[in-house]
Design a protein around this motif. Structure first.
Motif, PDB file in Angstrom:
ATOM      1  N   ASN A   1      41.014  40.599  31.919  1.00 58.50           N
ATOM      2  CA  ASN A   1      42.197  40.369  32.752  1.00 58.50           C
ATOM      3  C   ASN A   1      41.864  39.838  34.153  1.00 58.50           C
ATOM      4  N   THR A   2      40.810  39.040  34.262  1.00 56.75           N
ATOM      5  CA  THR A   2      40.434  38.484  35.568  1.00 56.75           C
ATOM      6  C   THR A   2      41.500  37.525  36.107  1.00 56.75           C
ATOM      7  N   GLU A   3      42.297  36.940  35.226  1.00 55.26           N
ATOM      8  CA  GLU A   3      43.344  36.027  35.685  1.00 55.26           C
ATOM      9  C   GLU A   3      44.468  36.774  36.395  1.00 55.26           C
ATOM     10  N   ARG A   4      44.504  38.085  36.302  1.00 56.97           N
ATOM     11  CA  ARG A   4      45.561  38.882  36.937  1.00 56.97           C
ATOM     12  C   ARG A   4      45.107  39.537  38.233  1.00 56.97           C
ATOM     13  N   VAL A   5      43.895  39.211  38.683  1.00 60.42           N
ATOM     14  CA  VAL A   5      43.370  39.765  39.937  1.00 60.42           C
ATOM     15  C   VAL A   5      44.158  39.194  41.106  1.00 60.42           C
ATOM     16  N   VAL A   6      44.467  40.030  42.086  1.00 59.33           N
ATOM     17  CA  VAL A   6      45.179  39.600  43.289  1.00 59.33           C
ATOM     18  C   VAL A   6      44.150  39.405  44.388  1.00 59.33           C
ATOM     19  N   ARG A   7      44.079  38.157  44.900  1.00 59.24           N
ATOM     20  CA  ARG A   7      43.109  37.876  45.976  1.00 59.24           C
ATOM     21  C   ARG A   7      43.807  37.558  47.244  1.00 59.24           C
TER      22      ARG A   7
END
Length: 106
Positions: free
Chosen positions: A100-106
């Motif tokens: 789920n790296t595409e859902r990380v908030v940066r």
């Protein structure tokens, strides 16, 4: 959390449930945090440099301002993990094997 044996250090956190724990500023350098459940935990400003987060559940966790230099997130669940202002992200290991790296908030 309390130390085991007589070393004065917490030696094993592996597979611990720390759901929604407040660990802001925690010193977890080189800690083995494999399989730890950090879902919705607050780790703002925590030092996770060199930490092993293999298969840890960091879904919804807040790691804003945390130091992740050399941390290993292989197979960790990063669904909704907040990494705003986190340092050392370019050195994090296992990013390609994390979930789920595409859902990380940066």
């Amino acid at each position: 959390l309390a130390p085991f044996n007589n070393t004065g250090f917490i030696e094993h956190i592996w597979r611990t449930d720390l759901t929604a724990a407040r660990l802001d500023g925690a010193m977890l350098t080189r800690a083995d945090l494999g399989y730890v459940l950090f879902a919705f935990a607050s780790l703002k400003g925590a030092n996770l440099a060199g930490a092993r987060l293999f298969r840890a559940d960091l879904s919804g966790a807040d790691l804003s301002g945390a130091d992740l230099t050399g941390a290993d997130v292989t197979e960790a669940d990063l669904d909704g993990t907040r990494l705003t202002g986190a340092t050392g992200l370019e050195t994090v290991k296992g990013w390609d094997a994390a979930r789920n790296t595409e859902r990380v908030v940066r």
